[in-house]
Every structure is written in structure tokens, then in C-alpha cells.
Design an enzyme around this catalytic site. Structure first.
Site, PDB file in Angstrom:
ATOM      1  N   LYS A   1      53.283  44.565  60.803  1.00  0.00           N
ATOM      2  CA  LYS A   1      53.972  45.178  59.668  1.00  0.00           C
ATOM      3  C   LYS A   1      55.463  45.240  59.978  1.00  0.00           C
ATOM      4  O   LYS A   1      55.861  45.586  61.095  1.00  0.00           O
ATOM      5  CB  LYS A   1      53.415  46.586  59.432  1.00  0.00           C
ATOM      6  CG  LYS A   1      54.028  47.321  58.237  1.00  0.00           C
ATOM      7  CD  LYS A   1      53.379  48.690  58.060  1.00  0.00           C
ATOM      8  CE  LYS A   1      53.976  49.455  56.882  1.00  0.00           C
ATOM      9  NZ  LYS A   1      53.313  50.761  56.669  1.00  0.00           N
TER      10      LYS A   1
ATOM     11  N   SER B   1      51.396  51.700  52.142  1.00  0.00           N
ATOM     12  CA  SER B   1      52.538  50.812  52.276  1.00  0.00           C
ATOM     13  C   SER B   1      52.262  49.557  53.096  1.00  0.00           C
ATOM     14  O   SER B   1      53.047  48.600  53.061  1.00  0.00           O
ATOM     15  CB  SER B   1      53.698  51.579  52.919  1.00  0.00           C
ATOM     16  OG  SER B   1      53.362  51.986  54.242  1.00  0.00           O
TER      17      SER B   1
ATOM     18  N   SER C   1      48.613  55.086  54.444  1.00  0.00           N
ATOM     19  CA  SER C   1      49.164  53.734  54.326  1.00  0.00           C
ATOM     20  C   SER C   1      48.451  52.662  55.135  1.00  0.00           C
ATOM     21  O   SER C   1      48.806  51.480  55.047  1.00  0.00           O
ATOM     22  CB  SER C   1      50.651  53.733  54.683  1.00  0.00           C
ATOM     23  OG  SER C   1      51.391  54.390  53.678  1.00  0.00           O
TER      24      SER C   1
END
Length: 241
Positions: A78, A153, A177
Site C-alpha cells: 500500500k 482505504s 481500512s
């Protein structure tokens, strides 16, 4: 043998260990697949030459007799974790082109375990969102139905794993998330107990809640990543001993 992109972490690790496939072959195949599915918006940055160099190094380590559950396994991160080898944006134009002089602890530990870094993955800007529609670089899309969101996210991580672009990816979870995009995208994600994974080098959203965790296709695959990611880090004042 299954096609490489159909293998999870544990299955690919076994194939690497038995020499049915090399890390260079796996890395090249997954980089090709990423390019074929660029429209998903999951990938923000990659470096083919660097990834193949890492894969060659992993193959050499195996040839020399080294073993390891993650040695030579390609993964992605990420884009909330800083890394020296690829830009870090946190999904924001404010950090466009930023190159960190160091790796986040999670990135470094997975690298030490022998993983190959394929890419940095899309996320809501500064991890603030639940649909991956707030990224300054465009949305990530759910590979099961591209008219739908993959969650957020960590939406780029979820989409990349679900689309079989990578066998596993890192994510972060402040208020859901990892767990929510894993649910939306049909994969497995773990938000570890706070303090299990170091926050050092992770762009903060809410430091008292942020936690890194793995996203993959199974609990076994997530456990393999988590075993390498976790552990005390003196550079994180809330790291658990």
C-alpha cells in the site's frame, strides 16, 4: 501446476521451494498481468528492472541452499508505507514524486524475508476514505464488477489481490481500512492487535489507531506475511514487546 497468478503465497512458496517455478518467472508473469489490468487503477508505481533484480537475488539465495516461507514471493505495498526503491505518495499530489531515504519497518522486514516488491498500490488520500475514490491519482475498481468500489482505504491492495495481480499485499487499518475492503473484494485481511506491527515509516492518519496488516487470499497466506511483518521496533514508541 496452476498458472502463476492463480497461486496464493503458500502455494507459490512451495512451488519455488521445489523449483517448479523460479522467482524471476513468477515476477515477470505478475508484472505482465499488472500491465494487462492497468485499468483497475490498483497500481501507482512499479519498477520492472528492480523487481527482476530482486527476484534474481532470491533465486540465487535458494540455489545456495537458503530456505524461507517468503523467499522469492512477489508482493506489493500500500502506498502509505515509505520505501526507498519506489515513490511514496499516500494517494496525494502533495507527495507526488517523493522518494524516501529509507524503508518503513514493515517493508524492510518483508524484504529481509526475501519478498520481491512488485509495486506500490493505490489508496484513499492519506488513508482517509472507505471506497478508494479519494485518491488523487484516480479510483481503484473492484475486479469482480468494475462499476463497484473495492472498499478502502486499502482499496488498491484489495483490488490487486482479488484480481490475481499479486498473491498478497500490505494494507493499513485505522477504522476498518483492511477489513472492509477485504470484505468488499472477497479476500482475507487481518488487522493485528495494535502494536504488533511497527508504524515506523507508515504515513500517519491517526497514530493511536493505525495498524499495518496483511491482505491475501487465505488465513494461511496472511499468517505467513504477518509472521515476517510483526515484532518489536524501538523506533515506534507504541510497539509491543
Amino acid at each position: 501446476m496452476k498458472q502463476i497468478h492463480e497461486m496464493g503465497v503458500a502455494e507459490l512458496a512451495r512451488a519455488l521451494g521445489s523449483r517448479e517455478v523460479s522467482s524471476v518467472e513468477a515476477t515477470g508473469a505478475l508484472l505482465d498481468r499488472m500491465a494487462q489490468h492497468a485499468s483497475l487503477g490498483a497500481v501507482l508505481a512499479s519498477d520492472r528492472a528492480r523487481a527482476l533484480q530482486q527476484a534474481q537475488a532470491a533465486d540465487a539465495r535458494r540455489a545456495a541452499g537458503e530456505t524461507g516461507a517468503l523467499l522469492g514471493v512477489p508482493i506489493a505495498h500500500k502506498d502509505i508505507f515509505v520505501s526507498a526503491e519506489l515513490p511514496t505518495t499516500a494517494g496525494s499530489k502533495m507527495l507526488e514524486g517523493y522518494r524516501s531515504p529509507f524503508d518503513a519497518t514493515v517493508v524492510a522486514r518483508l524484504g529481509q524475508a526475501g519478498t520481491v516488491t512488485l509495486a506500490k498500490l493505490n489508496c484513499d488520500e492519506f488513508a482517509m476514505g472507505s471506497a478508494n475514490e479519494n485518491s488523487a491519482f484516480g479510483p481503484a475498481r473492484n475486479p469482480w464488477d468494475t462499476s463497484r468500489v473495492p472498499g478502502g482505504s486499502s482499496g488498491g491492495s484489495a483490488a490487486a489481490v482479488a484480481a490475481r495481480l499479486v498473491p498478497a499485499a500490505t494494507g493499513t487499518d485505522t477504522g476498518g481500512s483492511i477489513r472492509q475492503p477485504a470484505s468488499f473484494s472477497g479476500i482475507t485481511g487481518i488487522k493485528p492487535t495494535y502494536g504488533v506491527c511497527s508504524r515506523y515509516g507508515m504515513v500517519a492518519f491517526a497514530s493511536s489507531l493505525d495498524q499495518a496488516g496483511p491482505m491475501a487470499r487465505s488465513a494461511e497466506d496472511c499468517a505467513l506475511l504477518l509472521s515476517a511483518m510483526s515484532g518489536f521496533d524501538e523506533r515506534d514508541s507504541t510497539s509491543a514487546e
